[in-house]
Design a protein around this motif. Structure first.
Motif, PDB file in Angstrom:
ATOM      1  N   UNK A   1       0.838  -1.197   0.000  1.00 50.01           N
ATOM      2  CA  UNK A   1       0.000   0.000   0.000  1.00 50.01           C
ATOM      3  C   UNK A   1       0.870   1.243   0.000  1.00 50.01           C
ATOM      4  N   UNK A   2       0.345   2.318  -0.601  1.00 52.38           N
ATOM      5  CA  UNK A   2       1.014   3.617  -0.584  1.00 52.38           C
ATOM      6  C   UNK A   2       0.072   4.616   0.080  1.00 52.38           C
ATOM      7  N   UNK A   3       0.659   5.604   0.782  1.00 52.57           N
ATOM      8  CA  UNK A   3      -0.127   6.607   1.489  1.00 52.57           C
ATOM      9  C   UNK A   3       0.331   7.993   1.061  1.00 52.57           C
ATOM     10  N   UNK A   4      -0.614   8.853   0.725  1.00 54.49           N
ATOM     11  CA  UNK A   4      -0.297  10.208   0.286  1.00 54.49           C
ATOM     12  C   UNK A   4      -0.043  11.111   1.481  1.00 54.49           C
ATOM     13  N   UNK A   5       1.017  11.895   1.398  1.00 58.88           N
ATOM     14  CA  UNK A   5       1.288  12.896   2.429  1.00 58.88           C
ATOM     15  C   UNK A   5       0.782  14.268   2.011  1.00 58.88           C
ATOM     16  N   UNK A   6       0.545  14.445   0.696  1.00 59.61           N
ATOM     17  CA  UNK A   6      -0.087  15.646   0.147  1.00 59.61           C
ATOM     18  C   UNK A   6      -1.042  15.184  -0.947  1.00 59.61           C
ATOM     19  N   UNK A   7      -1.806  16.101  -1.517  1.00 63.47           N
ATOM     20  CA  UNK A   7      -2.625  15.742  -2.677  1.00 63.47           C
ATOM     21  C   UNK A   7      -1.700  15.230  -3.775  1.00 63.47           C
ATOM     22  N   UNK A   8      -1.973  14.032  -4.285  1.00 62.39           N
ATOM     23  CA  UNK A   8      -1.008  13.332  -5.140  1.00 62.39           C
ATOM     24  C   UNK A   8      -1.696  12.665  -6.315  1.00 62.39           C
ATOM     25  N   UNK A   9      -1.067  12.770  -7.485  1.00 64.24           N
ATOM     26  CA  UNK A   9      -1.496  12.032  -8.674  1.00 64.24           C
ATOM     27  C   UNK A   9      -0.403  11.049  -9.047  1.00 64.24           C
ATOM     28  N   UNK A  10      -0.783   9.782  -9.266  1.00 58.45           N
ATOM     29  CA  UNK A  10       0.195   8.766  -9.618  1.00 58.45           C
ATOM     30  C   UNK A  10      -0.204   8.068 -10.913  1.00 58.45           C
ATOM     31  N   UNK A  11       0.802   7.535 -11.589  1.00 59.98           N
ATOM     32  CA  UNK A  11       0.592   6.617 -12.701  1.00 59.98           C
ATOM     33  C   UNK A  11       1.282   5.315 -12.336  1.00 59.98           C
ATOM     34  N   UNK A  12       0.553   4.206 -12.390  1.00 62.14           N
ATOM     35  CA  UNK A  12       1.124   2.889 -12.119  1.00 62.14           C
ATOM     36  C   UNK A  12       1.212   2.120 -13.425  1.00 62.14           C
ATOM     37  N   UNK A  13       2.391   1.591 -13.725  1.00 58.84           N
ATOM     38  CA  UNK A  13       2.578   0.773 -14.914  1.00 58.84           C
ATOM     39  C   UNK A  13       3.152  -0.574 -14.503  1.00 58.84           C
ATOM     40  N   UNK A  14       2.846  -1.593 -15.284  1.00 66.97           N
ATOM     41  CA  UNK A  14       3.379  -2.911 -14.968  1.00 66.97           C
ATOM     42  C   UNK A  14       2.843  -3.961 -15.913  1.00 66.97           C
ATOM     43  N   UNK A  15       3.009  -5.202 -15.499  1.00 63.10           N
ATOM     44  CA  UNK A  15       2.563  -6.332 -16.295  1.00 63.10           C
ATOM     45  C   UNK A  15       3.602  -7.425 -16.301  1.00 63.10           C
ATOM     46  N   UNK A  16       3.467  -8.355 -17.239  1.00 64.00           N
ATOM     47  CA  UNK A  16       4.398  -9.475 -17.350  1.00 64.00           C
ATOM     48  C   UNK A  16       5.538  -9.116 -18.289  1.00 64.00           C
TER      49      UNK A  16
END
Length: 304
Positions: free
Chosen positions: A244-259
């Motif tokens: 899990x990740x927790x935001x310390x400020x207002x945050x926008x993320x992009x998660x990439x992944x796969x096989x």
């Protein structure tokens, strides 16, 4: 844009438990391309790919005065599918298939290069005539070996076709792949994951499981266990479940992944599992054997 932007690596220095979940934290080096800022995270000497993702650029936000803007001349690609996504602004896509498409915030453009395609990225006169901002991500997917020479194609997915799901009270857009019980309509060639999430301060998001995955912080700051994830960093996670990740400020993320799809050679805009294929593509571009872009066939970017 050059493929030689350097990236520095920060080793995990937290306690042994957090380090079991985090492989490394990458910090891109920023380069000003004449008022246009680009941060390149992948590929690097430390990490070539995350799943099938072989290229990750964060462009902007860049503020252009009237009369200026993005003006990328026609250039070729092979062996990949490109993904363009904007947070602000507009880019006009043209390619050698005859596609003509404006991409706007929230839309997703998927261009399948396969055996070869040429495209340009410019702006409509209505956009460049006034002061404006451009801000977005440009990503490349390495195609599986069986699809590296597939026919080129172009797909545009308007904002309203990208599904959104609320996870732990966090709105998540599932851009590509399937996760959190939601399936994106965007075409994939292998096990691929790409999502966007916007967290408010104190909110926590449990990351979806994947063979390989990484979180890029577009804006704001996060923590994963005892490890800081600052703005514009990319954190590479292990396949440990329940992270899990927790935001310390207002945050926008992009998660990439796969096989993983296997090792790839990359030179300029060409990607292939075979070095000799890249050499052929270089000669074809130099000798003018790639197709032209209808409506934009008077200029091109020479082979470096």
């Amino acid at each position: 844009m050059s493929n030689t932007l350097e990236t520095t690596e920060q080793p995990c220095t937290a306690s042994p438990a957090p380090c079991a979940a985090i492989e490394t934290v990458l910090q891109p080096r920023e380069r000003d391309l004449g008022g246009f800022s680009v941060r390149r995270v992948l590929p690097t000497a430390q990490r070539r790919m995350v799943g099938p993702w072989i290229f990750f650029d964060h462009m902007g936000p860049a503020r252009f005065p009237a009369g200026e803007g993005i003006n990328v001349r026609p250039h070729p690609h092979i062996g990949i599918a490109t993904v363009t996504y904007l947070f602000e602004g507009e880019i006009l896509h043209r390619d050698s298939l005859g596609s003509l498409q404006a991409i706007r915030p929230g839309d997703l453009n998927l261009m399948v290069a396969g055996r070869g395609i040429v495209h340009s990225e410019r702006e409509r006169p209505e956009i460049s005539a006034r002061e404006h901002t451009q801000h977005g991500l440009q990503l490349w997917l390495a195609l599986p070996e069986a699809d590296e020479e597939t026919d080129p194609a172009f797909h545009h997915y308007p904002e309203q076709t990208i599904p959104t799901v609320t996870v732990d009270e966090v709105p998540v857009r599932v851009m590509m792949g399937s996760t959190y019980g939601v399936q994106s309509p965007v075409r994939v060639f292998s096990e691929t994951l790409y999502l966007e999430a916007r967290l408010q301060p104190g909110q926590t998001l449990t990351l979806p499981d994947a063979d390989e995955r990484a979180v890029y912080v577009v804006s704001g700051e996060l923590r994963a266990q005892d490890t800081a994830m600052p703005t514009h960093s990319m954190t590479i996670f292990s396949d440990q479940p329940g992270i899990a990740v927790t935001a310390t400020t207002a945050t926008t993320i992009a998660l990439v992944g796969g096989a993983p799809v296997g090792e790839r050679h990359i030179e300029w805009n060409f990607v292939s599992s075979r070095r000799e294929r890249i050499e052929t593509a270089k000669r074809d571009w130099q000798d003018g054997r790639f197709p032209k872009v209808p409506g934009d066939d008077h200029e091109f970017i020479p082979l470096p």
